[in-house]
Motif scaffolding. Sequence first.
Motif, PDB file in Angstrom:
ATOM      1  N   LYS A 185     -12.559   0.292 -42.539  1.00 36.95           N
ATOM      2  CA  LYS A 185     -12.252   0.582 -43.996  1.00 36.95           C
ATOM      3  C   LYS A 185     -11.509  -0.849 -44.811  1.00 36.95           C
ATOM      4  O   LYS A 185     -11.868  -0.866 -46.236  1.00 36.95           O
ATOM      5  CB  LYS A 185     -10.951   1.683 -44.125  1.00 36.95           C
ATOM      6  CG  LYS A 185     -11.395   2.907 -43.491  1.00 36.95           C
ATOM      7  CD  LYS A 185     -10.239   3.964 -43.669  1.00 36.95           C
ATOM      8  CE  LYS A 185      -9.152   3.532 -42.550  1.00 36.95           C
ATOM      9  NZ  LYS A 185      -9.760   3.684 -41.105  1.00 36.95           N
ATOM     10  N   GLY A 186     -10.864  -1.531 -44.126  1.00 38.88           N
ATOM     11  CA  GLY A 186     -10.407  -2.742 -44.786  1.00 38.88           C
ATOM     12  C   GLY A 186     -11.298  -3.535 -45.252  1.00 38.88           C
ATOM     13  O   GLY A 186     -11.256  -4.001 -46.295  1.00 38.88           O
ATOM     14  N   LYS A 187     -12.462  -4.014 -44.565  1.00 39.06           N
ATOM     15  CA  LYS A 187     -13.465  -4.680 -45.040  1.00 39.06           C
ATOM     16  C   LYS A 187     -13.913  -4.137 -46.477  1.00 39.06           C
ATOM     17  O   LYS A 187     -14.285  -4.785 -47.358  1.00 39.06           O
ATOM     18  CB  LYS A 187     -14.728  -4.834 -44.023  1.00 39.06           C
ATOM     19  CG  LYS A 187     -15.677  -5.442 -44.876  1.00 39.06           C
ATOM     20  CD  LYS A 187     -17.204  -5.686 -43.800  1.00 39.06           C
ATOM     21  CE  LYS A 187     -18.386  -5.854 -44.875  1.00 39.06           C
ATOM     22  NZ  LYS A 187     -19.279  -6.465 -44.322  1.00 39.06           N
ATOM     23  N   ILE A 239     -24.286  -0.665 -46.623  1.00 37.42           N
ATOM     24  CA  ILE A 239     -24.342  -0.790 -45.153  1.00 37.42           C
ATOM     25  C   ILE A 239     -23.765  -2.217 -44.961  1.00 37.42           C
ATOM     26  O   ILE A 239     -24.169  -3.394 -45.705  1.00 37.42           O
ATOM     27  CB  ILE A 239     -26.099  -0.849 -44.911  1.00 37.42           C
ATOM     28  CG1 ILE A 239     -26.274   0.679 -45.209  1.00 37.42           C
ATOM     29  CG2 ILE A 239     -26.296  -1.305 -43.616  1.00 37.42           C
ATOM     30  CD1 ILE A 239     -27.907   0.822 -45.425  1.00 37.42           C
ATOM     31  N   SER A 240     -23.167  -2.098 -43.798  1.00 37.54           N
ATOM     32  CA  SER A 240     -22.348  -3.490 -43.342  1.00 37.54           C
ATOM     33  C   SER A 240     -23.065  -3.706 -42.059  1.00 37.54           C
ATOM     34  O   SER A 240     -23.269  -3.376 -41.162  1.00 37.54           O
ATOM     35  CB  SER A 240     -20.988  -3.086 -43.137  1.00 37.54           C
ATOM     36  OG  SER A 240     -20.351  -4.350 -42.548  1.00 37.54           O
ATOM     37  N   VAL A 241     -23.227  -5.418 -42.064  1.00 38.66           N
ATOM     38  CA  VAL A 241     -23.942  -5.865 -40.750  1.00 38.66           C
ATOM     39  C   VAL A 241     -22.912  -7.094 -40.228  1.00 38.66           C
ATOM     40  O   VAL A 241     -23.644  -7.839 -39.425  1.00 38.66           O
ATOM     41  CB  VAL A 241     -25.462  -6.520 -41.122  1.00 38.66           C
ATOM     42  CG1 VAL A 241     -26.177  -5.250 -41.496  1.00 38.66           C
ATOM     43  CG2 VAL A 241     -25.391  -7.269 -42.319  1.00 38.66           C
ATOM     44  N   GLY A 264      -4.500  -1.031 -38.782  1.00 31.84           N
ATOM     45  CA  GLY A 264      -4.656  -2.407 -38.727  1.00 31.84           C
ATOM     46  C   GLY A 264      -5.907  -2.804 -39.428  1.00 31.84           C
ATOM     47  O   GLY A 264      -6.881  -2.574 -38.780  1.00 31.84           O
ATOM     48  N   HIS A 265      -5.842  -3.228 -40.818  1.00 30.86           N
ATOM     49  CA  HIS A 265      -7.169  -3.554 -41.322  1.00 30.86           C
ATOM     50  C   HIS A 265      -7.289  -5.081 -41.164  1.00 30.86           C
ATOM     51  O   HIS A 265      -6.504  -6.019 -41.239  1.00 30.86           O
ATOM     52  CB  HIS A 265      -7.029  -3.217 -42.933  1.00 30.86           C
ATOM     53  CG  HIS A 265      -6.965  -1.869 -43.002  1.00 30.86           C
ATOM     54  ND1 HIS A 265      -7.726  -1.116 -42.480  1.00 30.86           N
ATOM     55  CD2 HIS A 265      -6.112  -1.381 -44.119  1.00 30.86           C
ATOM     56  CE1 HIS A 265      -7.355   0.273 -43.055  1.00 30.86           C
ATOM     57  NE2 HIS A 265      -6.514   0.049 -43.981  1.00 30.86           N
ATOM     58  N   THR A 266      -8.583  -5.516 -40.670  1.00 31.09           N
ATOM     59  CA  THR A 266      -9.078  -6.650 -40.320  1.00 31.09           C
ATOM     60  C   THR A 266      -9.953  -7.231 -41.459  1.00 31.09           C
ATOM     61  O   THR A 266     -11.006  -6.764 -41.557  1.00 31.09           O
ATOM     62  CB  THR A 266      -9.608  -6.799 -38.857  1.00 31.09           C
ATOM     63  OG1 THR A 266      -8.680  -6.147 -38.138  1.00 31.09           O
ATOM     64  CG2 THR A 266      -9.785  -8.503 -38.541  1.00 31.09           C
ATOM     65  N   MET A 286     -23.506  -1.794 -38.194  1.00 27.32           N
ATOM     66  CA  MET A 286     -25.080  -1.668 -37.826  1.00 27.32           C
ATOM     67  C   MET A 286     -25.619  -2.647 -36.731  1.00 27.32           C
ATOM     68  O   MET A 286     -26.235  -2.648 -35.717  1.00 27.32           O
ATOM     69  CB  MET A 286     -25.942  -1.528 -38.908  1.00 27.32           C
ATOM     70  CG  MET A 286     -26.054  -0.350 -39.705  1.00 27.32           C
ATOM     71  SD  MET A 286     -26.917   0.935 -38.698  1.00 27.32           S
ATOM     72  CE  MET A 286     -28.679   0.398 -38.752  1.00 27.32           C
ATOM     73  N   ASP A 287     -25.112  -3.981 -37.023  1.00 26.83           N
ATOM     74  CA  ASP A 287     -25.299  -5.068 -36.006  1.00 26.83           C
ATOM     75  C   ASP A 287     -24.982  -4.898 -34.605  1.00 26.83           C
ATOM     76  O   ASP A 287     -25.727  -5.421 -33.838  1.00 26.83           O
ATOM     77  CB  ASP A 287     -24.628  -6.223 -36.598  1.00 26.83           C
ATOM     78  CG  ASP A 287     -23.117  -6.266 -36.987  1.00 26.83           C
ATOM     79  OD1 ASP A 287     -22.704  -5.202 -37.463  1.00 26.83           O
ATOM     80  OD2 ASP A 287     -22.475  -6.912 -36.223  1.00 26.83           O
ATOM     81  N   VAL A 288     -23.903  -4.080 -34.593  1.00 25.21           N
ATOM     82  CA  VAL A 288     -23.646  -3.926 -33.327  1.00 25.21           C
ATOM     83  C   VAL A 288     -24.535  -3.252 -32.319  1.00 25.21           C
ATOM     84  O   VAL A 288     -24.666  -3.274 -31.060  1.00 25.21           O
ATOM     85  CB  VAL A 288     -22.080  -2.969 -33.003  1.00 25.21           C
ATOM     86  CG1 VAL A 288     -21.509  -2.810 -31.674  1.00 25.21           C
ATOM     87  CG2 VAL A 288     -20.953  -3.931 -33.849  1.00 25.21           C
TER      88      VAL A 288
HETATM   89  P1  GDP Z   1     -10.074  -0.362 -40.423  1.00 25.42           P
HETATM   90  O1  GDP Z   1      -8.907   0.056 -39.794  1.00 25.42           O
HETATM   91  O2  GDP Z   1     -10.837   0.993 -40.674  1.00 25.42           O
HETATM   92  O3  GDP Z   1      -9.987  -1.197 -41.499  1.00 25.42           O
HETATM   93  O4  GDP Z   1     -10.909  -0.851 -39.104  1.00 25.42           O
HETATM   94  P2  GDP Z   1     -10.523  -2.088 -38.253  1.00 25.42           P
HETATM   95  O5  GDP Z   1     -10.209  -3.220 -39.119  1.00 25.42           O
HETATM   96  O6  GDP Z   1      -9.506  -1.819 -37.100  1.00 25.42           O
HETATM   97  O7  GDP Z   1     -11.813  -2.368 -37.355  1.00 25.42           O
HETATM   98  C1  GDP Z   1     -12.998  -2.992 -38.091  1.00 25.42           C
HETATM   99  C2  GDP Z   1     -13.398  -4.089 -37.343  1.00 25.42           C
HETATM  100  O8  GDP Z   1     -14.649  -4.358 -37.580  1.00 25.42           O
HETATM  101  C3  GDP Z   1     -12.632  -5.278 -38.035  1.00 25.42           C
HETATM  102  O9  GDP Z   1     -12.464  -6.376 -36.905  1.00 25.42           O
HETATM  103  C4  GDP Z   1     -13.494  -5.860 -38.930  1.00 25.42           C
HETATM  104  O10 GDP Z   1     -13.754  -7.499 -39.066  1.00 25.42           O
HETATM  105  C5  GDP Z   1     -14.909  -5.591 -38.398  1.00 25.42           C
HETATM  106  N1  GDP Z   1     -15.984  -5.052 -39.112  1.00 25.42           N
HETATM  107  C6  GDP Z   1     -16.156  -4.612 -40.326  1.00 25.42           C
HETATM  108  N2  GDP Z   1     -17.450  -4.315 -40.847  1.00 25.42           N
HETATM  109  C7  GDP Z   1     -18.156  -4.912 -39.636  1.00 25.42           C
HETATM  110  C8  GDP Z   1     -19.593  -5.032 -39.409  1.00 25.42           C
HETATM  111  O11 GDP Z   1     -20.430  -4.344 -40.289  1.00 25.42           O
HETATM  112  N3  GDP Z   1     -19.964  -5.374 -38.210  1.00 25.42           N
HETATM  113  C9  GDP Z   1     -19.230  -5.818 -37.187  1.00 25.42           C
HETATM  114  N4  GDP Z   1     -19.518  -6.517 -36.345  1.00 25.42           N
HETATM  115  N5  GDP Z   1     -17.942  -5.980 -37.498  1.00 25.42           N
HETATM  116  C10 GDP Z   1     -17.315  -5.509 -38.677  1.00 25.42           C
END
Ligand code: GDP
Length: 432
Positions: A16-18, A414-416, A40-42, A334-336
């Motif tokens: 969600k954070g992204k 879509i996030s990659v 914890g949003h990263t 999706m990349d994972v």
């Molecule tokens: P939130 O709490 O929903 O914001 O999620 P988190 O921040 O805990 O987890 C999402 C993680 O996935 C973070 O480390 C992001 O940087 C990372 N992330 C977000 N979008 C993508 C993506 O499309 N691909 C990959 N590989 N990582 C992503």
Amino acid sequence: MSGIVIVGAQWGDEGKGKIVDVFSAKADYVVRYQGGANAGHTLVVNGVKTVLHLVPSGILHPETNCIIASGVVIDIEGLVKEIETLKSNGYLANPKQLLISDSATIILPYHKVLDAAREKALDGAKIGTTGKGIGPAYEDRAARRAIVLSDIFEKDTLKEKLELALLEKNALFQSTYKLESVNVDELMKWIAPLAEKLAPYRSRDTSAVVHKAIKNGKKVLFEGAQGTLLDILHGTYPYVTSSSTVAGSACIGTGIGPTSISKVIGIMKAYTTRVGSGPFPTELKDELGERMRSQGHEFGATTGRPRRCGWLDLVALRYAIRVNGITNLALIKMDVLTGLDKIGVCTAYELDGEIIHEFPSKAADLERIKPVIEYMPGWKEDLTKLTNLKDLPRTATSYIDFIGNQLGAPIDVISVGPGREQTLWVKPLFTN
Ligand code: GDP
């Protein structure tokens, strides 16, 4: 109406954070409305990682106003640290960019002590709390003995309220948990410097600010924390968080009416993860799950705990679409899945020999169900450098189309990859 809610459609950590960060470039306001620092949003901007627990993700855009509304429980020590880190990284130059509701509940050290003591006493039957005092703080709110932000600026009121709040707690600490009781005067000394640092951000009425913004046609994003299946009422109870995580909570936690919301964006990973205990029908306890965990860096941003991983669960997602009123979806990570020969998707459950398509309301049923998995061909191509939807491998497009058709909701984003630029746009957010 220009209120858009961003909500986690699974068990949290969906990314969600992204997505909030990407969208908040175009938002006038970003509002946190529930939960606390257990989220914890990263965010990754120009390769620099920022982890936010309480401050809305929009803070990285200097023009975006950020609000911590009344429904949030605030770890004041953690919040001060977060604000200081943001400031030393060049963000939050203008204190007016962040408003914190005077009526938000605050978390004090005794809430954390209680959280830890209870979790220890539960031993084998742990809920899997993050130990941040969130549950005890929400309990105090319901019991009408919470300390709210405005209290920390008024010495006499604070002393009176702390004495009341600690009556029961101190008895519990001493008799049940054999811990030292909390001294009110010492606690007040600990609170004073934190109050001073938070003073520039306090707001008497964030509900009015948001209401006015929406009335004036401003773009307001409501940033949910955790995920639908952790909702206190609608999640996999009792393995849930202590607040309401569904989209309706944006209205309650902020103090606005449901008619102010025009869209609900559900954020989902291309697979499923869950932290802590509780049922998880599509969990992969084998090397495939291990692979998702390491490829997807599935370790908690707050606790570092490894996340349990499994295939995408469409039954659970349909439920999330229903209870949130999700209008649009964003598909993350999706990349994972790159490199897998075949990708599993759960399309139904089997419960006592019967095929069901609805998410069971009883956690005990969910423990017993068997997922019905359909397999789709995977792809080998690296997706992380893609900038255009058209360049997705055919099998990846089929996977996305299958999910969209099964869920009956449009997948708009879509996030990659974790970076802002690693986002394939299907449709801009602030249009109808
Ligand atoms: P939130 O709490 O929903 O914001 O999620 P988190 O921040 O805990 O987890 C999402 C993680 O996935 C973070 O480390 C992001 O940087 C990372 N992330 C977000 N979008 C993508 C993506 O499309 N691909 C990959 N590989 N990582 C992503």
